[in-house]
Write a protein that holds these residues in place. Structure first.
Motif, short mmCIF file in Angstrom:
data_model
loop_
_atom_site.label_atom_id
_atom_site.label_comp_id
_atom_site.label_asym_id
_atom_site.label_seq_id
_atom_site.Cartn_x
_atom_site.Cartn_y
_atom_site.Cartn_z
N ALA A 106 43.65 -14.23 54.51
CA ALA A 106 44.52 -14.23 53.33
C ALA A 106 44.02 -13.31 52.23
O ALA A 106 44.80 -12.89 51.38
CB ALA A 106 44.64 -15.66 52.78
N ASN A 107 42.75 -12.98 52.26
CA ASN A 107 42.15 -12.20 51.18
C ASN A 107 41.76 -10.79 51.62
O ASN A 107 40.82 -10.20 51.07
CB ASN A 107 40.95 -12.94 50.59
N THR A 108 42.47 -10.27 52.60
CA THR A 108 42.30 -8.87 53.00
C THR A 108 43.64 -8.16 52.87
O THR A 108 44.68 -8.79 52.62
CB THR A 108 41.79 -8.76 54.44
N SER A 109 43.62 -6.86 53.04
CA SER A 109 44.85 -6.08 52.93
C SER A 109 45.82 -6.46 54.05
O SER A 109 45.42 -7.01 55.08
CB SER A 109 44.52 -4.59 53.02
N VAL A 110 47.09 -6.14 53.84
CA VAL A 110 48.10 -6.39 54.87
C VAL A 110 47.74 -5.65 56.16
O VAL A 110 47.92 -6.17 57.27
CB VAL A 110 49.50 -5.97 54.38
N THR A 111 47.21 -4.45 56.02
CA THR A 111 46.80 -3.68 57.19
C THR A 111 45.74 -4.43 58.00
O THR A 111 45.84 -4.55 59.23
CB THR A 111 46.24 -2.31 56.76
N ALA A 112 44.72 -4.95 57.30
CA ALA A 112 43.66 -5.69 57.99
C ALA A 112 44.19 -7.02 58.54
O ALA A 112 43.90 -7.40 59.67
CB ALA A 112 42.50 -5.95 57.03
N GLN A 113 45.00 -7.72 57.73
CA GLN A 113 45.57 -9.00 58.16
C GLN A 113 46.34 -8.86 59.45
O GLN A 113 46.11 -9.57 60.43
CB GLN A 113 46.57 -9.51 57.10
N ARG A 114 47.32 -7.95 59.42
CA ARG A 114 48.23 -7.83 60.55
C ARG A 114 47.47 -7.43 61.82
O ARG A 114 47.67 -7.98 62.89
CB ARG A 114 49.31 -6.79 60.22
#
Length: 348
Positions: free
Chosen positions: A267-275
């Motif tokens: 939840a606390n990383t970028s969308v790029t890292a999350q996805r």
């Protein structure tokens, strides 16, 4: 005891609020605890027990590096530091913290001091679970218990000095006195556990051997090597490959996961890292599950124990081990790691 919900499963654990240090001290007030072995777990457990006010002595082969380390840690020859025979003779509780191979070798020495009513303590279920291979069969009139900190002896000591603790499992294999469980709990509190959860000797060794070979060391080291090598093969520098593979994980992300959980990390990383992480997580899980299933089968069948005993008993084991460790140490991955560690900034 407290009932805690672990992911929808209720489990009973013992906390320091329910079994405070003062109760542990009272439970063991008439006991002499001999810590046999001063290698991996011995220093941390014995020093924590000593600092917590228990009557502790150390038994170690005289003259070696571990003997000298014990002296450097403040154990006094003839008062709190003895050879293994004398320590076992003086003790009411024998904490058998030699390596698994060392336990097999020293068993005939230790066994003769296990008189009625004494307690034999382990921090690993190997010797008892695989006793048809190890020969470690305690007399029927002694308590046999286990306290297994879920971390290294070094970490156990470091966290204790910070006022924190490592969680530990406890087990009773044999209750000859009717007090075995209370002694296990008291010793778990005494060595500096955060909380205690119950298991048995077999489950402890199966989970421990799986964990060591799996995510704790074997799998982790293998994944490090695989990712580092792929990055290097594709033109990334050693510094970049190491930082993206090891340094960011160990210095930044894992402490945050330990504090807040993996969902918080996502939840606390970028969308790029999350996805990317969420999409690839399942692929790694599915790819490695058969390896873990094979690993658990090797452990539970006893085949892994056979390999450990066979290899560990060879006279040239230490020399062969050093060759393997040197190969790791001198690999580009861990040479890069050594350079990165030296460059870690001290900002204050």
């Amino acid at each position: 005891m407290a009932t805690i919900n672990f992911g929808g499963v209720n489990e009973t654990v013992i906390t320091r609020d329910e079994f405070p240090l003062e109760k542990a001290q009272d439970t063991l007030k008439h006991e002499v605890i001999a810590v046999i072995g001063y290698g991996v777990q011995g220093p941390g457990q014995s020093l924590n027990l000593r600092d917590n006010g228990f009557n502790v002595i150390v038994g170690q082969r005289k003259g070696g590096k571990s003997w000298e380390k014990a002296i450097a840690d403040g154990w006094i020859e003839g008062e709190t530091l003895f050879d293994i025979d004398e320590a076992c003779d003086n003790a009411t509780i024998i904490q058998y913290l030699l390596s698994d191979a060392g336990q097999i070798e020293a068993w005939n020495t230790v066994k003769k001091y296990l008189t009625a009513g004494k307690t034999l303590y382990f921090s690993h279920g190997f010797g008892i679970t695989f006793n048809e291979k190890t020969g470690i069969v305690p007399p029927a009139d002694v308590d046999v218990i286990l306290v297994a900190p879920k971390g290294s002896g070094t970490s156990l000591r470091r966290l204790f000095l910070k006022g924190e603790g490592i969680n530990s499992s406890i087990a009773v294999f044999q209750d000859a006195t009717g007090r075995a469980k209370d002694k296990a709990i008291a010793l778990g509190i005494g060595v500096g556990s955060g909380y205690l959860f119950e298991t048995d000797f077999q489950k402890e060794v199966y989970s421990d051997l799986t964990g060591e070979r799996g995510i704790l060391m074997g799998a982790l080291a293998g994944l490090f090597e695989a990712q580092y090598n792929v990055l290097r093969k594709n033109g990334h520098s050693p510094s970049e490959a190491f930082n993206e593979t090891v340094e960011e994980l160990t210095q930044s992300l894992m402490p945050l996961v330990a504090e807040n959980g993996m969902d918080w990390m996502f939840a606390n990383t970028s969308v790029t890292a999350q996805r990317g992480a969420l999409d690839w997580k399942g692929k790694f899980r599915d790819a490695t599950t058969p390896v873990f299933e094979n690993l658990y089968d090797e452990v539970s069948s006893g085949r892994e124990a056979n390999r450990v005993i066979s290899e560990g008993s060879k006279t040239d084991y230490r020399q062969k081990l050093e060759v393997e460790l040197t190969e790791i140490r001198e690999s580009e991955l861990w040479q890069a790691g050594a350079a990165v560690r030296k460059l870690r900034p001290k900002l204050n």
